[in-house]
Design a protein around this motif. Sequence first.
Motif, mmCIF file in Angstrom:
data_model
loop_
_atom_site.group_PDB
_atom_site.id
_atom_site.type_symbol
_atom_site.label_atom_id
_atom_site.label_comp_id
_atom_site.label_asym_id
_atom_site.label_seq_id
_atom_site.Cartn_x
_atom_site.Cartn_y
_atom_site.Cartn_z
ATOM 1 N N GLY D 33 13.305 20.332 -25.960
ATOM 2 C CA GLY D 33 13.009 19.338 -24.925
ATOM 3 C C GLY D 33 11.579 18.857 -25.092
ATOM 4 N N HIS D 34 11.379 17.531 -25.038
ATOM 5 C CA HIS D 34 10.058 16.938 -25.255
ATOM 6 C C HIS D 34 9.587 16.187 -24.018
ATOM 7 C CE1 HIS D 34 11.784 17.446 -29.267
ATOM 8 N NE2 HIS D 34 10.557 17.501 -29.731
ATOM 9 N N ARG D 36 8.754 13.292 -21.760
ATOM 10 C CA ARG D 36 9.175 11.878 -21.661
ATOM 11 C C ARG D 36 7.996 10.991 -21.287
ATOM 12 N NH1 ARG D 36 13.524 14.247 -19.251
ATOM 13 N NH2 ARG D 36 15.500 13.799 -20.274
ATOM 14 N N HIS D 38 8.415 8.675 -19.200
ATOM 15 C CA HIS D 38 8.716 8.255 -17.833
ATOM 16 C C HIS D 38 9.353 9.445 -17.133
ATOM 17 C CE1 HIS D 38 12.426 7.729 -20.081
ATOM 18 N NE2 HIS D 38 13.051 7.942 -18.959
#
Lengths: 92, 92, 154, 154
Positions: D33-34, D36, D38
Amino acid sequence: MVSQGIGPTVITIKFFSLIREAVEVEGLSLEWSPDLSSVAMVKAELSQRGANWSDALSHPNLIQAVNHKVVFEDNAVADGDELAFFPPMTGG
Amino acid sequence: MVSQGIGPTVITIKFFSLIREAVEVEGLSLEWSPDLSSVAMVKAELSQRGANWSDALSHPNLIQAVNHKVVFEDNAVADGDELAFFPPMTGG
Amino acid sequence: MTVLVTKDSIDLGNLYQVFVERYPSAAVANFAGHVRDHGDRESVDCLELEAYPEMAISQLTALGVEATSRYGLHAWQVVHRYGELSVGEPIVWVATAADHRADAFAACEFLMDTLKTDAPFWKREHSGQESSWVKVQTRDLERKARWLGGSDTA
Amino acid sequence: MTVLVTKDSIDLGNLYQVFVERYPSAAVANFAGHVRDHGDRESVDCLELEAYPEMAISQLTALGVEATSRYGLHAWQVVHRYGELSVGEPIVWVATAADHRADAFAACEFLMDTLKTDAPFWKREHSGQESSWVKVQTRDLERKARWLGGSDTA
């Protein structure tokens, strides 16, 4: 009947796995004619080559592909097409 | 009431995120006594420190942990325990 | 996005690093399948993977396009070995990149479940002097069937 | 098997390579998971992740043990960042190794879905001069709820 030329008047046929072993050849080319205008017609033609051919091509789980897509027996075969016969796939 | 010593007679309390911001401290230690033998009792004691403390500790989604496990308010608190108060977790 | 069908061995760490750097996305899932030391045979020394490479590329590309349309992927990659493989070697690697993890996971499973029965590879297990073609597993047919109804992520 | 909670940046390619070499298994799934660009805010410059590291290690270990018991894992690993993170940087990496891909995939999703709400991290989004704590998403609570009934892989 077997043509060595690769050109617009032939169809190419490939065999894989069990089917390749049964017919003892990886592939061949046939001169196309209206008598070979469906997969079923090509199978009927090839089945005349001997019991190993007719047995292999009537394998209950036989899969047939035309131009890299799996098709039913009634699929059309045209000049220049590539056919393949093989058992169920076991990749991944 | 606040003890600077880390030893068997104190409980350690930590605050995170919104709750830490509200009480304006990352953590503290309290001398343990039978008056602090449940999470609810520790909350009641801390809530006397001011409106920001009582508001934060009555946050509707407040989570409390004892020794790194999430617990209910009636969970026992013993000598040497580490308590923590924080809002819902948003990791990953 | 990318399909590679190759006889060369696969460097998983490098594939992964290149993928995440090339396609920065919030959610990246991937899966690697390796040669087991057992299968239809009790013990397996090595695996021979016959392939129809041109059709494999075409089929795997079609599956990637389908996965993209179902799950709104930013990127995907499938790498599939053929030829002789030793026990423990990677056979297949699938990676998917999306905005949300549910989509990345579902697309990765979709690709694995469908390529097992739809990509033209055939496994032959070797054990000492003996060898035999691997049979299709009911489990694999069942897992593929889960996807036939549409874009259900179950 | 392994939990790492760290302020240091994560090298995904290296983590993956070490994992597959250390725990050779037929099926290896993983997820990254990176950050975002936004989120609750329209645009996010960077993410601040507050952590309770001792409890995070304890909770993530408990989730790994639960995943192992549900899915018969050979190995698993969770790496979770905290501190200041830029857009695009990896926050979390989860890897699972099993005999069969269904188990590897299910365990990897189980770990991601449960750590989101059960591991003590708190995200704060920064956008220009402003910043705010990230709210728990209903979607995440729903995904976690899927696992409460037992070892259903749906």
